[in-house]
Design a protein around this motif. Structure first.
Motif, PDB file in Angstrom:
ATOM      1  N   ILE A  43      14.114   7.313  -4.735  1.00  0.00           N
ATOM      2  CA  ILE A  43      13.486   8.225  -5.541  1.00  0.00           C
ATOM      3  C   ILE A  43      14.440   8.643  -6.750  1.00  0.00           C
ATOM      4  CG2 ILE A  43      12.595  10.732  -5.598  1.00  0.00           C
ATOM      5  CD1 ILE A  43      11.419   9.948  -2.814  1.00  0.00           C
ATOM      6  N   GLN A  44      14.024   8.724  -7.896  1.00  0.00           N
ATOM      7  CA  GLN A  44      14.891   9.069  -9.105  1.00  0.00           C
ATOM      8  C   GLN A  44      14.268  10.513  -9.301  1.00  0.00           C
ATOM      9  OE1 GLN A  44      17.319   7.319 -10.756  1.00  0.00           O
ATOM     10  NE2 GLN A  44      16.840   5.939  -9.002  1.00  0.00           N
ATOM     11  N   PHE A  45      15.439  11.401  -9.615  1.00  0.00           N
ATOM     12  CA  PHE A  45      14.996  12.843  -9.888  1.00  0.00           C
ATOM     13  C   PHE A  45      15.820  13.225 -10.981  1.00  0.00           C
ATOM     14  CE2 PHE A  45      17.974  12.609  -6.375  1.00  0.00           C
ATOM     15  CZ  PHE A  45      18.785  13.804  -6.601  1.00  0.00           C
ATOM     16  N   THR A  46      15.558  14.513 -11.366  1.00  0.00           N
ATOM     17  CA  THR A  46      16.148  15.350 -12.344  1.00  0.00           C
ATOM     18  C   THR A  46      16.421  16.773 -11.759  1.00  0.00           C
ATOM     19  OG1 THR A  46      15.404  13.857 -14.261  1.00  0.00           O
ATOM     20  CG2 THR A  46      16.456  15.964 -14.814  1.00  0.00           C
ATOM     21  N   ILE A  47      17.621  17.220 -12.147  1.00  0.00           N
ATOM     22  CA  ILE A  47      17.831  18.683 -11.932  1.00  0.00           C
ATOM     23  C   ILE A  47      18.431  19.356 -13.038  1.00  0.00           C
ATOM     24  CG2 ILE A  47      18.075  18.235  -9.073  1.00  0.00           C
ATOM     25  CD1 ILE A  47      20.908  18.720  -9.758  1.00  0.00           C
ATOM     26  N   ASN A  48      18.230  20.524 -13.008  1.00  0.00           N
ATOM     27  CA  ASN A  48      18.561  21.634 -13.924  1.00  0.00           C
ATOM     28  C   ASN A  48      19.601  22.624 -13.025  1.00  0.00           C
ATOM     29  OD1 ASN A  48      19.379  23.696 -15.778  1.00  0.00           O
ATOM     30  ND2 ASN A  48      17.589  23.345 -16.842  1.00  0.00           N
ATOM     31  N   PRO A  49      20.820  22.668 -12.956  1.00  0.00           N
ATOM     32  CA  PRO A  49      21.586  23.723 -12.251  1.00  0.00           C
ATOM     33  C   PRO A  49      21.042  25.250 -12.478  1.00  0.00           C
ATOM     34  CG  PRO A  49      22.894  22.033 -13.114  1.00  0.00           C
ATOM     35  CD  PRO A  49      21.599  21.850 -13.722  1.00  0.00           C
ATOM     36  N   ARG A  50      20.444  25.225 -14.010  1.00  0.00           N
ATOM     37  CA  ARG A  50      19.968  26.917 -14.034  1.00  0.00           C
ATOM     38  C   ARG A  50      18.776  27.114 -13.489  1.00  0.00           C
ATOM     39  NH1 ARG A  50      20.456  26.223 -20.374  1.00  0.00           N
ATOM     40  NH2 ARG A  50      18.477  24.879 -19.455  1.00  0.00           N
ATOM     41  N   LEU A  51      18.072  26.229 -12.692  1.00  0.00           N
ATOM     42  CA  LEU A  51      16.885  26.490 -12.032  1.00  0.00           C
ATOM     43  C   LEU A  51      17.168  26.302 -10.673  1.00  0.00           C
ATOM     44  CD1 LEU A  51      14.540  24.310 -14.306  1.00  0.00           C
ATOM     45  CD2 LEU A  51      15.118  26.855 -14.426  1.00  0.00           C
ATOM     46  N   LEU A  61      10.755  15.002 -10.032  1.00  0.00           N
ATOM     47  CA  LEU A  61      10.743  13.626  -9.294  1.00  0.00           C
ATOM     48  C   LEU A  61      10.253  12.717 -10.534  1.00  0.00           C
ATOM     49  CD1 LEU A  61       9.306  14.415  -5.622  1.00  0.00           C
ATOM     50  CD2 LEU A  61      11.769  14.146  -6.369  1.00  0.00           C
ATOM     51  N   ASN A  62      10.948  11.763 -10.601  1.00  0.00           N
ATOM     52  CA  ASN A  62      10.440  10.865 -11.782  1.00  0.00           C
ATOM     53  C   ASN A  62       9.739   9.708 -11.136  1.00  0.00           C
ATOM     54  OD1 ASN A  62      13.854  11.703 -12.480  1.00  0.00           O
ATOM     55  ND2 ASN A  62      12.254  12.413 -13.966  1.00  0.00           N
ATOM     56  N   ILE A  63       8.429   9.436 -11.274  1.00  0.00           N
ATOM     57  CA  ILE A  63       7.671   8.719 -10.442  1.00  0.00           C
ATOM     58  C   ILE A  63       6.966   7.694 -11.650  1.00  0.00           C
ATOM     59  CG2 ILE A  63       5.842   8.052  -8.753  1.00  0.00           C
ATOM     60  CD1 ILE A  63       6.593  11.076  -7.961  1.00  0.00           C
ATOM     61  N   GLY A  64       7.411   6.330 -11.714  1.00  0.00           N
ATOM     62  CA  GLY A  64       7.077   5.896 -12.652  1.00  0.00           C
ATOM     63  C   GLY A  64       6.980   6.429 -14.140  1.00  0.00           C
ATOM     64  N   HIS A  65       5.918   6.572 -14.933  1.00  0.00           N
ATOM     65  CA  HIS A  65       5.855   7.181 -16.203  1.00  0.00           C
ATOM     66  C   HIS A  65       5.568   8.891 -15.749  1.00  0.00           C
ATOM     67  CE1 HIS A  65       6.684   3.652 -18.072  1.00  0.00           C
ATOM     68  NE2 HIS A  65       5.688   2.966 -17.523  1.00  0.00           N
ATOM     69  N   THR A  66       5.515   8.953 -14.743  1.00  0.00           N
ATOM     70  CA  THR A  66       5.376  10.710 -14.583  1.00  0.00           C
ATOM     71  C   THR A  66       6.366  11.376 -13.866  1.00  0.00           C
ATOM     72  OG1 THR A  66       2.917   9.724 -13.793  1.00  0.00           O
ATOM     73  CG2 THR A  66       3.408  12.005 -13.277  1.00  0.00           C
ATOM     74  N   ASN A  67       6.324  12.618 -14.317  1.00  0.00           N
ATOM     75  CA  ASN A  67       7.242  13.601 -13.490  1.00  0.00           C
ATOM     76  C   ASN A  67       6.345  14.634 -12.853  1.00  0.00           C
ATOM     77  OD1 ASN A  67       9.490  12.723 -14.853  1.00  0.00           O
ATOM     78  ND2 ASN A  67       9.795  14.255 -16.310  1.00  0.00           N
ATOM     79  N   VAL A  68       6.749  14.831 -11.585  1.00  0.00           N
ATOM     80  CA  VAL A  68       6.202  15.707 -10.947  1.00  0.00           C
ATOM     81  C   VAL A  68       7.293  16.728 -10.349  1.00  0.00           C
ATOM     82  CG1 VAL A  68       5.150  16.007  -8.630  1.00  0.00           C
ATOM     83  CG2 VAL A  68       4.622  14.164  -9.931  1.00  0.00           C
ATOM     84  N   GLY A  69       7.116  18.156 -10.595  1.00  0.00           N
ATOM     85  CA  GLY A  69       7.971  19.212 -10.381  1.00  0.00           C
ATOM     86  C   GLY A  69       7.813  19.642  -8.748  1.00  0.00           C
ATOM     87  N   ILE A  70       8.756  19.910  -8.250  1.00  0.00           N
ATOM     88  CA  ILE A  70       8.901  20.494  -6.928  1.00  0.00           C
ATOM     89  C   ILE A  70       9.667  21.679  -6.816  1.00  0.00           C
ATOM     90  CG2 ILE A  70       9.558  20.167  -4.292  1.00  0.00           C
ATOM     91  CD1 ILE A  70       7.482  18.143  -5.429  1.00  0.00           C
ATOM     92  N   LYS A  92       9.290  27.225 -13.767  1.00  0.00           N
ATOM     93  CA  LYS A  92       7.962  26.398 -13.814  1.00  0.00           C
ATOM     94  C   LYS A  92       7.942  26.174 -15.198  1.00  0.00           C
ATOM     95  CE  LYS A  92       3.295  25.664 -13.242  1.00  0.00           C
ATOM     96  NZ  LYS A  92       3.114  25.594 -14.383  1.00  0.00           N
ATOM     97  N   GLU A  93       7.926  27.087 -16.201  1.00  0.00           N
ATOM     98  CA  GLU A  93       7.901  26.835 -17.379  1.00  0.00           C
ATOM     99  C   GLU A  93       8.799  26.041 -18.366  1.00  0.00           C
ATOM    100  OE1 GLU A  93       7.180  30.875 -19.077  1.00  0.00           O
ATOM    101  OE2 GLU A  93       5.097  30.856 -18.678  1.00  0.00           O
ATOM    102  N   ALA A  94      10.130  26.012 -17.673  1.00  0.00           N
ATOM    103  CA  ALA A  94      11.362  25.373 -18.142  1.00  0.00           C
ATOM    104  C   ALA A  94      11.303  23.871 -17.627  1.00  0.00           C
ATOM    105  CB  ALA A  94      12.627  26.175 -17.482  1.00  0.00           C
ATOM    106  N   MET A  95      10.270  23.403 -16.922  1.00  0.00           N
ATOM    107  CA  MET A  95      10.249  22.043 -16.544  1.00  0.00           C
ATOM    108  C   MET A  95       9.698  21.236 -17.486  1.00  0.00           C
ATOM    109  SD  MET A  95       9.345  23.084 -12.497  1.00  0.00           S
ATOM    110  CE  MET A  95       9.447  21.349 -11.932  1.00  0.00           C
ATOM    111  N   ASN A  96       9.921  19.932 -17.447  1.00  0.00           N
ATOM    112  CA  ASN A  96       9.387  19.240 -18.335  1.00  0.00           C
ATOM    113  C   ASN A  96       7.979  18.346 -17.830  1.00  0.00           C
ATOM    114  OD1 ASN A  96      11.140  19.322 -20.279  1.00  0.00           O
ATOM    115  ND2 ASN A  96      12.653  17.867 -19.088  1.00  0.00           N
ATOM    116  N   THR A  97       7.275  19.082 -17.090  1.00  0.00           N
ATOM    117  CA  THR A  97       5.723  18.680 -16.452  1.00  0.00           C
ATOM    118  C   THR A  97       5.227  19.726 -16.066  1.00  0.00           C
ATOM    119  OG1 THR A  97       4.930  17.440 -14.642  1.00  0.00           O
ATOM    120  CG2 THR A  97       7.010  18.645 -14.266  1.00  0.00           C
ATOM    121  N   LYS A  98       3.777  19.520 -16.260  1.00  0.00           N
ATOM    122  CA  LYS A  98       2.818  20.695 -15.744  1.00  0.00           C
ATOM    123  C   LYS A  98       2.360  20.212 -14.365  1.00  0.00           C
ATOM    124  CE  LYS A  98       1.224  21.355 -20.504  1.00  0.00           C
ATOM    125  NZ  LYS A  98       0.932  22.470 -21.154  1.00  0.00           N
ATOM    126  N   ASP A  99       2.619  19.228 -13.728  1.00  0.00           N
ATOM    127  CA  ASP A  99       2.184  18.778 -12.428  1.00  0.00           C
ATOM    128  C   ASP A  99       3.562  19.463 -11.468  1.00  0.00           C
ATOM    129  OD1 ASP A  99      -0.129  17.567 -13.321  1.00  0.00           O
ATOM    130  OD2 ASP A  99       1.377  15.861 -13.886  1.00  0.00           O
TER     131      ASP A  99
END
Length: 114
Positions: A43-51, A61-70, A92-99
């Motif tokens: 599983i590929q993922f991205t984190i932002n230490p400020r969050l 989480l980077n799933i294929g061409h979709t990002n899902v925020g947890i 949530k607003e600082a994330m690169n996804t609406k999901d």
């Protein structure tokens, strides 16, 4: 995970084959109360230490061409839920996804109930 056993280190420790996203702290007065554990090494993922705080952890989480925020959250019973929800909304607003999937332990009380 919320309210994990952190022992004397004040943060979650697990085997090296797991990835733990959390605020690293050794401050026993403010231990980690929320973390995300990723068990699949593919599983590929991205984190932002400020969050990431002791009580709220955000991962994308980077799933294929979709990002899902947890968002994993722990809302302390001495906290004010309106303030906690405001922080979660900002994160949530600082994330690169609406999901977004939000899970947590909400013990905070509303100011309306005080």
């Amino acid at each position: 995970m919320q309210e994990p056993y952190v022992g004397a280190k004040s943060h979650v420790t697990v085997g090296s084959h797991y990835r733990v996203i959390q605020k690293i702290t050794n401050d026993k007065t403010k231990p980690v109360r929320s973390a995300i554990v990723i068990t699949d090494p593919n599983i590929q993922f991205t984190i932002n230490p400020r969050l990431i705080t002791e009580d709220i952890v955000v991962v994308e989480l980077n799933i294929g061409h979709t990002n899902v925020g947890i968002i994993s959250m722990y809302l302390h019973e001495k906290g004010i839920i309106e303030e906690d929800l405001s922080t979660i909304k900002k994160f949530k607003e600082a994330m690169n996804t609406k999901d977004v999937i939000i899970g947590g332990d909400a013990n905070a009380s509303s100011m309306q109930g005080r």
